[in-house]
Design an enzyme around this catalytic site. Structure first.
Site, PDB file in Angstrom:
ATOM      1  N   CYS A  53      -4.856  17.152  17.237  1.00  0.00           N
ATOM      2  CA  CYS A  53      -4.160  16.574  16.080  1.00  0.00           C
ATOM      3  C   CYS A  53      -4.137  17.537  14.904  1.00  0.00           C
ATOM      4  O   CYS A  53      -3.095  17.784  14.310  1.00  0.00           O
ATOM      5  CB  CYS A  53      -4.824  15.252  15.683  1.00  0.00           C
ATOM      6  SG  CYS A  53      -4.235  14.619  14.111  1.00  0.00           S
ATOM      7  N   HIS A  81      15.287  -4.608  -3.371  1.00  0.00           N
ATOM      8  CA  HIS A  81      16.639  -4.069  -3.483  1.00  0.00           C
ATOM      9  C   HIS A  81      16.712  -2.986  -4.552  1.00  0.00           C
ATOM     10  O   HIS A  81      16.084  -3.130  -5.593  1.00  0.00           O
ATOM     11  CB  HIS A  81      17.591  -5.218  -3.857  1.00  0.00           C
ATOM     12  CG  HIS A  81      19.025  -4.799  -3.882  1.00  0.00           C
ATOM     13  ND1 HIS A  81      19.730  -4.521  -2.736  1.00  0.00           N
ATOM     14  CD2 HIS A  81      19.866  -4.603  -4.920  1.00  0.00           C
ATOM     15  CE1 HIS A  81      20.972  -4.176  -3.066  1.00  0.00           C
ATOM     16  NE2 HIS A  81      21.068  -4.217  -4.384  1.00  0.00           N
ATOM     17  N   GLU A  88      10.838  16.014  19.028  1.00  0.00           N
ATOM     18  CA  GLU A  88      10.404  16.416  17.681  1.00  0.00           C
ATOM     19  C   GLU A  88      10.656  17.909  17.459  1.00  0.00           C
ATOM     20  O   GLU A  88      11.209  18.310  16.428  1.00  0.00           O
ATOM     21  CB  GLU A  88       8.921  16.092  17.490  1.00  0.00           C
ATOM     22  CG  GLU A  88       8.669  14.579  17.371  1.00  0.00           C
ATOM     23  CD  GLU A  88       7.209  14.215  17.157  1.00  0.00           C
ATOM     24  OE1 GLU A  88       6.329  15.081  17.358  1.00  0.00           O
ATOM     25  OE2 GLU A  88       6.953  13.050  16.786  1.00  0.00           O
ATOM     26  N   CYS A 106      -0.341  16.852  15.550  1.00  0.00           N
ATOM     27  CA  CYS A 106       0.234  16.029  14.476  1.00  0.00           C
ATOM     28  C   CYS A 106       0.353  16.749  13.131  1.00  0.00           C
ATOM     29  O   CYS A 106       1.411  16.692  12.490  1.00  0.00           O
ATOM     30  CB  CYS A 106      -0.622  14.787  14.254  1.00  0.00           C
ATOM     31  SG  CYS A 106      -1.263  14.049  15.753  1.00  0.00           S
ATOM     32  N   GLY A 149      12.052  15.212  27.526  1.00  0.00           N
ATOM     33  CA  GLY A 149      12.737  14.235  26.678  1.00  0.00           C
ATOM     34  C   GLY A 149      11.782  13.296  25.981  1.00  0.00           C
ATOM     35  O   GLY A 149      12.180  12.235  25.515  1.00  0.00           O
ATOM     36  N   GLU A 209      15.232  -3.457   3.278  1.00  0.00           N
ATOM     37  CA  GLU A 209      15.596  -4.846   2.968  1.00  0.00           C
ATOM     38  C   GLU A 209      16.411  -5.464   4.107  1.00  0.00           C
ATOM     39  O   GLU A 209      16.441  -6.682   4.279  1.00  0.00           O
ATOM     40  CB  GLU A 209      16.341  -4.955   1.637  1.00  0.00           C
ATOM     41  CG  GLU A 209      17.709  -4.321   1.610  1.00  0.00           C
ATOM     42  CD  GLU A 209      18.365  -4.429   0.223  1.00  0.00           C
ATOM     43  OE1 GLU A 209      18.554  -5.558  -0.247  1.00  0.00           O
ATOM     44  OE2 GLU A 209      18.681  -3.374  -0.365  1.00  0.00           O
ATOM     45  N   LYS A 240       2.578  19.993  13.103  1.00  0.00           N
ATOM     46  CA  LYS A 240       3.919  19.492  13.451  1.00  0.00           C
ATOM     47  C   LYS A 240       4.559  18.821  12.244  1.00  0.00           C
ATOM     48  O   LYS A 240       5.707  19.101  11.893  1.00  0.00           O
ATOM     49  CB  LYS A 240       3.787  18.522  14.626  1.00  0.00           C
ATOM     50  CG  LYS A 240       5.051  17.883  15.163  1.00  0.00           C
ATOM     51  CD  LYS A 240       5.505  16.630  14.453  1.00  0.00           C
ATOM     52  CE  LYS A 240       4.515  15.518  14.362  1.00  0.00           C
ATOM     53  NZ  LYS A 240       4.305  14.751  15.566  1.00  0.00           N
ATOM     54  N   TYR A 292       8.248  12.607  23.222  1.00  0.00           N
ATOM     55  CA  TYR A 292       7.959  12.806  21.791  1.00  0.00           C
ATOM     56  C   TYR A 292       8.062  14.291  21.405  1.00  0.00           C
ATOM     57  O   TYR A 292       8.732  14.660  20.455  1.00  0.00           O
ATOM     58  CB  TYR A 292       6.504  12.441  21.498  1.00  0.00           C
ATOM     59  CG  TYR A 292       6.117  11.005  21.351  1.00  0.00           C
ATOM     60  CD1 TYR A 292       5.918  10.452  20.088  1.00  0.00           C
ATOM     61  CD2 TYR A 292       5.832  10.223  22.457  1.00  0.00           C
ATOM     62  CE1 TYR A 292       5.467   9.152  19.941  1.00  0.00           C
ATOM     63  CE2 TYR A 292       5.388   8.921  22.325  1.00  0.00           C
ATOM     64  CZ  TYR A 292       5.208   8.385  21.058  1.00  0.00           C
ATOM     65  OH  TYR A 292       4.760   7.106  20.919  1.00  0.00           O
TER      66      TYR A 292
HETATM   67  P1  NDP Z   1       5.837  12.531  27.215  1.00  0.00           P
HETATM   68  O1  NDP Z   1       5.114  11.972  28.367  1.00  0.00           O
HETATM   69  O2  NDP Z   1       6.195  11.691  26.070  1.00  0.00           O
HETATM   70  O3  NDP Z   1       7.184  13.223  27.737  1.00  0.00           O
HETATM   71  C1  NDP Z   1       7.183  14.120  28.802  1.00  0.00           C
HETATM   72  C2  NDP Z   1       8.623  14.450  29.122  1.00  0.00           C
HETATM   73  O4  NDP Z   1       8.683  15.483  30.083  1.00  0.00           O
HETATM   74  C3  NDP Z   1       9.389  13.271  29.691  1.00  0.00           C
HETATM   75  O5  NDP Z   1      10.672  13.299  29.141  1.00  0.00           O
HETATM   76  C4  NDP Z   1       9.377  13.564  31.187  1.00  0.00           C
HETATM   77  O6  NDP Z   1      10.494  13.049  31.865  1.00  0.00           O
HETATM   78  C5  NDP Z   1       9.489  15.064  31.187  1.00  0.00           C
HETATM   79  N1  NDP Z   1       8.933  15.663  32.389  1.00  0.00           N
HETATM   80  C6  NDP Z   1       7.738  15.416  32.958  1.00  0.00           C
HETATM   81  N2  NDP Z   1       7.563  16.183  34.045  1.00  0.00           N
HETATM   82  C7  NDP Z   1       8.677  16.928  34.192  1.00  0.00           C
HETATM   83  C8  NDP Z   1       9.126  17.887  35.125  1.00  0.00           C
HETATM   84  N3  NDP Z   1       8.347  18.249  36.156  1.00  0.00           N
HETATM   85  N4  NDP Z   1      10.344  18.432  34.958  1.00  0.00           N
HETATM   86  C9  NDP Z   1      11.136  18.074  33.930  1.00  0.00           C
HETATM   87  N5  NDP Z   1      10.774  17.168  33.001  1.00  0.00           N
HETATM   88  C10 NDP Z   1       9.563  16.594  33.131  1.00  0.00           C
HETATM   89  O7  NDP Z   1       4.957  13.770  26.808  1.00  0.00           O
HETATM   90  P2  NDP Z   1       4.933  14.708  25.521  1.00  0.00           P
HETATM   91  O8  NDP Z   1       4.406  15.994  26.035  1.00  0.00           O
HETATM   92  O9  NDP Z   1       6.226  14.704  24.800  1.00  0.00           O
HETATM   93  O10 NDP Z   1       3.849  14.010  24.615  1.00  0.00           O
HETATM   94  C11 NDP Z   1       2.568  13.702  25.132  1.00  0.00           C
HETATM   95  C12 NDP Z   1       1.969  12.523  24.422  1.00  0.00           C
HETATM   96  O11 NDP Z   1       1.529  12.937  23.154  1.00  0.00           O
HETATM   97  C13 NDP Z   1       2.962  11.395  24.144  1.00  0.00           C
HETATM   98  O12 NDP Z   1       3.044  10.506  25.209  1.00  0.00           O
HETATM   99  C14 NDP Z   1       2.393  10.769  22.921  1.00  0.00           C
HETATM  100  O13 NDP Z   1       1.472   9.785  23.317  1.00  0.00           O
HETATM  101  C15 NDP Z   1       1.677  11.893  22.225  1.00  0.00           C
HETATM  102  N6  NDP Z   1       2.455  12.376  21.057  1.00  0.00           N
HETATM  103  C16 NDP Z   1       2.689  11.540  20.015  1.00  0.00           C
HETATM  104  C17 NDP Z   1       3.416  11.956  18.925  1.00  0.00           C
HETATM  105  C18 NDP Z   1       3.668  11.020  17.792  1.00  0.00           C
HETATM  106  O14 NDP Z   1       2.988   9.999  17.703  1.00  0.00           O
HETATM  107  N7  NDP Z   1       4.643  11.304  16.931  1.00  0.00           N
HETATM  108  C19 NDP Z   1       3.959  13.308  18.849  1.00  0.00           C
HETATM  109  C20 NDP Z   1       3.681  14.096  19.999  1.00  0.00           C
HETATM  110  C21 NDP Z   1       2.952  13.644  21.051  1.00  0.00           C
HETATM  111  P3  NDP Z   1      10.534  11.549  32.443  1.00  0.00           P
HETATM  112  O15 NDP Z   1      10.789  10.654  31.263  1.00  0.00           O
HETATM  113  O16 NDP Z   1      11.686  11.598  33.384  1.00  0.00           O
HETATM  114  O17 NDP Z   1       9.240  11.317  33.090  1.00  0.00           O
END
Ligand code: NDP
Length: 451
Positions: free
Chosen positions: A42, A434, A181, A47, A175, A439, A50, A177
């Site tokens: 973090c 407002h 981001e 966090c 795709g 709102e 970022k 978080y």
């Molecule tokens: P996520 O699990 O959110 O996303 C991983 C992404 O990678 C998904 O879109 C997944 O696709 C894709 N993926 C996984 N494996 C492959 C592959 N082999 N080939 C291609 N694409 C793949 O993980 P993040 O790394 O983005 O974040 C990790 C965690 O950290 C989050 O779940 C969250 O809990 C935390 N976080 C929170 C934040 C916040 O609160 N603002 C900010 C950053 C992180 P698919 O959907 O198809 O599985």
């Protein structure tokens, strides 16, 4: 036999530090080992840096807005080196605060990697073995890069903060978080961003309408987002990496960043050997009290792969320490945890998505989309989206989803209402503030869909 410590914490991130402090304040003799920098993901590479980059990336838009509001401002050049130096200094400061708080609480700090050598034994990198009545594993997670690409010079989110210079172009794979981001951050900082996501829509798990809204606005802001697109091949090329995608496109990118999820940090930690049950991805399997299959070994935070968010790890660490050392009976509550995705604009979300709610019971859906006063005046095309998913049976608001500037701030307050069990009627009898964007949350009168 009196052991060296009452508690040995492995990992100096949010969960571990909180647990160590609370246990020490309750009178326990506590040690904590951290192999890298105090503060964990973090503070050091998640966090905090970022969010500071989110702020940095917002200035071009703020300057354009300022011009629309009559200010004579000219957009200058972004100096990454200057920003990074300030970022490094801020992280050093925060690391010092974390270390200082542990010291103040009387925690013995070991700046070393520690592994588990038995149910009550920890081994430090220099071979020294220390005993403890309880061991807390709080080692977090690490970015995962699919094995196929691991031999190539690709990046993860860990590397962004250490870049010597911003690339001209970047491909972000994923795709979730982190992918979304950083796509927005780097786009805001002037990098040409392409994002490939293998699924049909980004941000799987969030409300469908909100996901679509974010995706559209990300594209309008300049992110080249391609869904239903994955990599076929990648090779080193002059000036970067040549990537072939499943949609037939072939391009050279300066950098390729994988944001394809994170995995629990348990490799080589000695947990399985000590009898601790690990899950499919190496996560420590724990009960509601964060206790592993070995009663003296607990685990909190991302290493348990429950709800991988900093404030949740903190709650888990606190609940563990209060229960084991404070004579209380506390478990962390994983229900109705709000979160925000810091895209541009942000997505704030708490409770059930429309899709999840509909699977459980008949619902009324209230949803509105509008141009906010601030951006409409500036001539920006952004549209805010606000949505409430309401139970037909109880009138309870089951989910709230907001896509807008500052959605992260708004959803925190909506989360209190949902946690208290607020009904749609409670929202309706709350008088609007407002003129604000929020709102709209208390002025949506008729459902757009029911069933
Ligand atoms: P996520 O699990 O959110 O996303 C991983 C992404 O990678 C998904 O879109 C997944 O696709 C894709 N993926 C996984 N494996 C492959 C592959 N082999 N080939 C291609 N694409 C793949 O993980 P993040 O790394 O983005 O974040 C990790 C965690 O950290 C989050 O779940 C969250 O809990 C935390 N976080 C929170 C934040 C916040 O609160 N603002 C900010 C950053 C992180 P698919 O959907 O198809 O599985």
């Amino acid at each position: 036999m009196r052991r060296d410590y009452d508690l040995f914490v492995i990992g100096g991130g949010s969960g571990g530090v909180r647990a160590a402090r609370i246990a020490a304040q309750a009178g326990a003799r506590v040690a904590l080992a951290e192999e890298y920098r105090m503060g964990g993901t973090c503070v050091i590479r998640g966090c905090v840096p970022k969010k500071l980059m989110v702020f940095a990336s917002g200035f071009p838009e703020a300057m354009a807005d300022a011009r629309a509001y009559g200010w004579d401002v000219r957009r200058g050049r972004f100096d990454w080196t200057a920003f990074r130096a300030r970022l490094d200094a801020e992280l050093d400061r925060l690391e010092g605060v974390y270390r200082g708080n542990l010291e103040k609480a009387g925690v013995s700090i070991h700046d070393a990697r520690a592994t588990v050598a038995g149910p009550n034994t920890v081994r430090l990198a220099d071979g020294a073995e220390l005993s403890a009545d309880h061991i807390l594993v709080a080692t977090g997670g690490a970015p995962f890069v699919p094995e196929k690409w691991a031999g190539l010079p690709v990046m993860t989110s860990n590397d962004v903060f250490k870049l010597d210079a911003l690339p001209k172009s970047i491909l972000i794979v994923g795709g979730g978080y982190i992918a979304c981001e950083f796509a927005c951050i780097l786009n805001g900082l002037g990098v040409e961003v392409t994002q490939y996501y293998r699924g049909a829509q980004i941000l799987r798990g969030f409300d469908g309408e909100a996901r679509g809204h974010v995706a559209e606005l990300m594209e309008e802001h300049g992110v080249n987002l391609h869904v239903g697109t994955d990599l076929i091949s990648m090779e080193r090329a002059e000036g970067g990496l040549r990537v072939k995608a499943t949609d037939g496109r072939e391009r050279v990118f300066d950098k390729v960043m994988f944001a394809t999820g994170r995995r629990p940090n348990t490799d080589g930690l000695g947990l399985a050997e000590a009898g601790v049950t690990l899950g499919r991805w190496g996560e420590v399997v724990v009960d509601a009290y964060s206790r592993s299959s070995v009663p003296s070994i607990h685990a909190v935070g991302d290493v348990t792969d429950r709800v991988n968010l900093t404030p949740v790890a903190i709650r888990e660490g606190q609940a563990f320490a209060e229960t084991v050392f404070g004579g209380k009976d506390v478990t962390a509550d994983h229900e109705l945890v709000a979160s925000a995705v810091f895209t541009r604009p942000e997505l704030g979300s708490v409770g059930l998505s429309e899709e999840e709610a509909r699977d459980r019971e008949p619902v009324d859906v209230y949803c509105t989309s509008f141009r906010a006063m601030h951006s409409a005046f500036a001539g920006r095309p952004d549209r805010v989206m606000m949505k409430l998913v309401v139970s037909q049976a109880t009138d309870k608001v089951l989910g709230c989803h907001i896509v807008s500037d500052h959605a992260g701030e708004m959803i925190q307050l909506a989360a209190i209402a949902l946690k208290m069990g607020a009904t749609k009627a409670d929202f309706d009898r709350t008088v609007a503030v407002h003129p604000t964007m929020s709102e709209e949350l208390v002025t949506m009168r008729s459902p757009v869909r029911s069933g």
